[in-house]
Design a protein around this motif. Sequence first.
Motif, PDB file in Angstrom:
ATOM      1  N   PRO A 161       0.805  -1.226   0.000  1.00 50.30           N
ATOM      2  CA  PRO A 161       0.000   0.000   0.000  1.00 50.30           C
ATOM      3  C   PRO A 161       0.836   1.273   0.000  1.00 50.30           C
ATOM      4  CG  PRO A 161       0.119  -0.919   2.205  1.00 50.30           C
ATOM      5  CD  PRO A 161       0.746  -1.935   1.292  1.00 50.30           C
ATOM      6  N   LYS A 163       0.129   5.550   0.899  1.00 44.69           N
ATOM      7  CA  LYS A 163      -0.808   6.468   1.525  1.00 44.69           C
ATOM      8  C   LYS A 163      -1.737   7.046   0.462  1.00 44.69           C
ATOM      9  CE  LYS A 163      -1.089  10.436   4.639  1.00 44.69           C
ATOM     10  NZ  LYS A 163      -0.323  11.445   5.415  1.00 44.69           N
ATOM     11  N   ASP A 165      -4.105   5.283  -1.079  1.00 39.81           N
ATOM     12  CA  ASP A 165      -4.648   4.227  -1.930  1.00 39.81           C
ATOM     13  C   ASP A 165      -6.111   3.960  -1.582  1.00 39.81           C
ATOM     14  OD1 ASP A 165      -2.478   3.700  -3.524  1.00 39.81           O
ATOM     15  OD2 ASP A 165      -1.815   1.920  -2.433  1.00 39.81           O
ATOM     16  N   VAL A 167      -8.782   1.110  -1.178  1.00 40.70           N
ATOM     17  CA  VAL A 167      -8.696  -0.313  -0.836  1.00 40.70           C
ATOM     18  C   VAL A 167     -10.097  -0.894  -0.717  1.00 40.70           C
ATOM     19  CG1 VAL A 167      -7.905  -1.983   0.893  1.00 40.70           C
ATOM     20  CG2 VAL A 167      -6.515   0.036   0.381  1.00 40.70           C
ATOM     21  N   ALA A 184      -5.182  -0.988   6.879  1.00 46.28           N
ATOM     22  CA  ALA A 184      -5.264  -0.050   5.762  1.00 46.28           C
ATOM     23  C   ALA A 184      -5.493   1.375   6.257  1.00 46.28           C
ATOM     24  CB  ALA A 184      -6.370  -0.473   4.800  1.00 46.28           C
ATOM     25  N   CYS A 189      -4.968   4.778   4.055  1.00 44.64           N
ATOM     26  CA  CYS A 189      -5.754   4.465   2.864  1.00 44.64           C
ATOM     27  C   CYS A 189      -7.241   4.763   3.084  1.00 44.64           C
ATOM     28  CB  CYS A 189      -5.601   2.987   2.503  1.00 44.64           C
ATOM     29  SG  CYS A 189      -3.912   2.470   2.163  1.00 44.64           S
TER      30      CYS A 189
END
Length: 354
Positions: A161, A163, A165, A167, A184, A189
């Motif tokens: 991952p 930062k 992203d 998800v 996450a 995220c």
Amino acid sequence: MASSGEVKAAAAAVQNKKVVLRRHVTGFPTEDDMEITVGTAGLRVPAGLTAVLIKNLYLSCDPWMRGRMTKHEDGGMPPDFVIGEALVNYTVGKVLDSTHPEFNAGDLVWGMSGWEDYTLVTQPEYLYKINHSDLPLSYYTGVLGMPGLTAYAGFFEVGKPKKGDFVFVSAASGAVGQVVGQLAKIAGCYVVGSAGSDEKVSLLKTKFGYDDAFNYKSETDIGAALKRCLPDGIDIYFDSVGGATLDAALLQMRHGGRVAVCGMISQYNLEEPDGLRNLFCIIPKAIRVEGFNVGGWFHVYERFEEEMARYIKEGKVTVVEDVVEGIESAPAALIGLFSGRNVGKQLVAMGWRE
């Protein structure tokens, strides 16, 4: 009259209840495919054997057990369960006796053991000492055990991952999904999950910090639900269900997206697995789809345990468990996984009171 040796031998043997497979399974398993049998267990490791004798305190219920309930003519990996023998999975237990140099009587451990009161573990390399006994021991069937490590390795090592992203996590309220979502969020995220009831959707938003979630059972079009919740697409899809959800997610993946596949629970009980129609997306979008098995990631367990224990103690990761009492409840608890009956990590408390 019994001799003193016979009296000592009798005293060293105790009742041992176990869950065994009655027959190999095709299609959906039922409670009747298993039964509780009663035998005896010795309270010492037999002379000449390097092993660890465990009193099992908690049994973990996990979907992967389903694969071992079927007879594979070409051999299974891991091997099929043996009819009449105790089912095998991860448990939490206390060492009663050991002839292995790394374990002593009284140690608290988790690892691969039997679905029974007592297990003689002859491969102690699959046992791990519990280093945070100040936390609930049951956590080592979930967030601090195999499911937690699955979430950690799959998300960070496979999903990689960044930062910001986007998800998506399926089976998001289960033992693995609840951890993935929280990791996450820690990673910065935006996280969306799917689950099989409105209660679980509420849990995702209020307990686990998901930014959004939907009940896949009440959606007529999973693709439309993903577009609604993730209008800019998906960078990481953590897949535990496969089938139609995976197919829909592929269409919503962003360029360079990653799909970490750790399970396909929607397919385990089908005699003819569902096909995928949207695999063509992986080429123009440069999507990486990677299956992984937690067995290949135990080399990071020490780091994972310390990091996860810290998150729990700091309140950054919360845990929801679905606990049933007694080994007699184990078959129903396992079967319930395949209809989504459980809320949170499903486990069996064996009823021991220290």
